[in-house]
Design an enzyme around this catalytic site. Structure first.
Site, mmCIF file in Angstrom:
data_model
loop_
_atom_site.group_PDB
_atom_site.id
_atom_site.type_symbol
_atom_site.label_atom_id
_atom_site.label_comp_id
_atom_site.label_asym_id
_atom_site.label_seq_id
_atom_site.Cartn_x
_atom_site.Cartn_y
_atom_site.Cartn_z
ATOM 1 N N GLY A 303 0.814 -1.207 0.000
ATOM 2 C CA GLY A 303 0.000 0.000 0.000
ATOM 3 C C GLY A 303 0.850 1.261 0.000
ATOM 4 N N SER A 304 0.346 2.299 0.655
ATOM 5 C CA SER A 304 0.920 3.640 0.487
ATOM 6 C C SER A 304 2.273 3.866 1.150
ATOM 7 C CB SER A 304 -0.080 4.687 1.000
ATOM 8 O OG SER A 304 -1.220 4.703 0.165
ATOM 9 N N THR A 305 2.770 2.911 1.950
ATOM 10 C CA THR A 305 4.155 3.071 2.430
ATOM 11 C C THR A 305 5.120 3.101 1.245
ATOM 12 O OG1 THR A 305 4.321 0.667 2.728
ATOM 13 C CG2 THR A 305 3.714 1.978 4.664
#
Length: 584
Positions: A303-305
């Site tokens: 995801g957004s990491t």
């Protein structure tokens, strides 16, 4: 005529007998005259018997020397009733060099005394015609030595090893456990050759009657114990982290969770906590699929990491700056693929820091498309995605990073925000380690050193690492990550007295059968203190229940990071926090 035939037969018979005698005589001459050592060696081999002296398996300790796994050598004392009862007397070399004649009864009395058992029990056990019986289980090496020195016919020993784990499930998924064949999981398995050592041997000779020859040499080759393995793990911090993630997973009714603590400047792993950690003392009590370290075996969409990697790549290639201004639409379409954000918004004037701060997929794709397809792939690889870290634990996954030519029209952009790519929590943590360490990615270090049987310590070399981005780019990305906490969407992340930076991550969890998605992955990766990052803490929770956009890992991150900074006595921040503008 008949008389001549008889004489002929007699001559032939005598000739055959003479030839036979010549062959036998020749063989005797060869054996006695030309091969005396061969005959002696054969006889010696028939007389020689041996027993194993078990090597003690090496100890596993944490970074402070606290024992995580140790072995206790014990011996089973066994006997052959047939052989023992056949020897009414036997001889034994006395301490003054003379030979003593010992009765079987006296020998049994001595044996019973050494074992602390009634002599009648020993006499009964050694009666009969069987070849094998146990006389005692798990006696100490001192008792075994005493019994060996008695040289009683038919009495031998077998080494057995008891492996114990004093801290139970603390770091159980890292330490692993053993079975009858040796190391079966964790460090016990990967470093089995160093831990197991080499067995020794006691050799003695017996006569034709099965009795030990008292004057023959009793040769002993000592066992070489296994190496001591020191881990980088801090058992106190490991215990704390395991409790923290267990509580978080229970609170969020999740499937499982992980917490990883990495030292930024060295790559040393100070904690790697899993929920449902196996107790190596009783591994069968834990399901087989739960006994390993999912931090290295489970590849998930991050995801957004992953936007931290996109930011690093775009800044390093000169495509963007933290305060560059972009007009971000509600949705963004490229190559026929539409991307949108997790929150509804109109057209917004955003800085790049603000795009990352509120985790906007639209703006991330707008910036990421400035990089070529090959550049996007190359930077993911540079940060360690799609390749094993080399950590010495079994079953490590390399994750899945497809070749850029195999990306479809959506995947070539979704990888910019952590979809269409899978990686382990450890890979994600090490990507942030590179950002914290001025752009140099290190190999994660789990083994601090080993110490051999001679007491010589062999320190694990950490290596120079791989330069991924420049120190200046790393600093700019850290400013963006700090602004996520100070001005963006993660303002609930805070540790009193310290500057913190990090990034949230939310992704769909692929179903176990590979058909679609059946939940979410929620994570947060952060570092502190931001003026000179010392530690990275990665929190990952798989399939939490509830509205995914209301699920946060801030509380557990704050708790563990505070413990880490206090544990290692990291000085509080004295410089002001960075808070980059999110809009213009």
């Amino acid at each position: 005529m008949i008389r001549n035939q008889g004489r002929t037969r007699l001559r032939i018979g005598m000739g055959i007998m003479l030839a036979f005698l010549v062959v036998i005589a020749g063989r005797v001459i060869v054996i006695q005259g030309f091969d005396p050592t061969g005959l002696a060696a054969a006889a010696n081999d028939l007389r020689t018997q041996s027993s194993v002296l078990g090597a003690s398996r090496g100890t596993i300790v944490d970074a402070s020397g606290i024992v995580l796994a140790e072995s206790i050598i014990r011996y089973d004392i066994v006997g052959s009733p047939r052989e023992n009862s056949a020897a009414e007397t036997f001889q034994r070399l006395a301490t003054d060099g003379t030979i003593d004649d010992v009765s079987r009864g006296d020998g049994l009395n001595e044996l019973a005394h050494a074992l602390g058992r009634p002599v009648e029990d020993i006499r009964t056990a050694l009666s009969g015609d069987s070849q094998f019986t146990y006389l005692a289980r798990s006696v100490s090496p001192a008792v075994e030595f005493t019994i060996a020195e008695l040289r009683i016919p038919g009495i031998t020993s077998r080494p057995v090893q008891q492996r114990t784990y004093p801290l139970g499930s603390v770091a159980g998924s890292i330490v692993g456990y053993v079975n009858d064949d040796g190391g079966a999981a964790g460090i016990e398995q990967t470093l089995d050759d160093q831990l197991k050592g080499a067995d020794g041997q006691r050799t003695f000779q017996i006569g034709a009657d099965g009795i030990i020859i008292p004057t023959a040499a009793n040769q002993v080759t000592p066992a070489a114990d296994g190496d001591t393995v020191k881990l980088t793990i801090d058992s106190d911090l490991q215990f704390y982290s395991q409790n923290a993630i267990e509580k978080q997973v229970k609170t969020q009714s999740a499937e499982y969770g992980n917490i990883i603590v990495v030292e930024a400047k060295t790559g040393k792993i100070r904690a790697m906590a899993e929920t449902g950690t196996v107790d190596p003392n009783a591994p069968g009590a834990t399901r087989a699929e739960d006994r390993g370290a999912r931090s290295v075996t489970a590849a998930i969409e991050p995801g957004s990491t992953e936007k931290a990697i996109t930011a690093a790549a775009a800044i390093e290639e000169g495509k963007i700056e933290p305060l560059s201004e972009l007009l971000v639409p509600p949705t963004y379409t490229v190559n026929g693929q539409m991307f949108q954000d997790s929150f509804v918004h109109g057209e917004q004037q955003r800085t790049f820091a603000g795009i990352i701060g509120d985790s906007m997929n639209t703006g991330t794709v707008m910036v990421g498309e400035k990089l070529s397809r090959q550049q996007r792939y190359d930077y993911l690889q540079k940060f360690g995605i799609g390749q094993k870290t080399g950590i010495p634990l079994p079953g490590e996954s390399a994750g899945l990073l497809a070749q850029p030519e195999d990306w479809d029209s959506r995947q070539e952009f979704s990888v910019l925000f952590g979809q269409g790519v899978s990686q382990t929590p450890l890979q994600t943590a090490m990507a942030f380690q590179a950002i914290a360490n001025d752009g140099v990615r290190l190999q994660p270090q789990l083994v601090e050193s080993t110490m051999d049987k001679d007491g010589v310590e062999h320190v694990t070399e950490s290596g120079a690492g791989t330069k991924v981005i420049s120190p200046e780019t790393a600093r700019k990305v850290r400013d963006i990550l700090e602004s996520v906490v100070t001005a963006g969407g993660a303002t609930d992340v805070k540790v009193l007295g310290y500057r913190i930076g990090g990034k949230t991550g939310t992704a769909e969890a692929v179903a176990d059968n590979g058909a679609g998605f059946d939940g979410y992955t929620a994570s947060f990766v952060g570092m502190a203190p931001m003026e000179d990052p010392q530690y990275i803490v990665m929190v990952n929770v798989q399939r939490p229940k509830g509205n995914i956009y209301g699920v946060t890992q801030a509380a557990v991150f704050n708790d563990v990071m505070a413990q880490v900074l206090a544990n290692y006595q990291v000085p509080a921040s004295t410089t002001p926090s960075v808070s980059l503008a999110q809009k213009y």
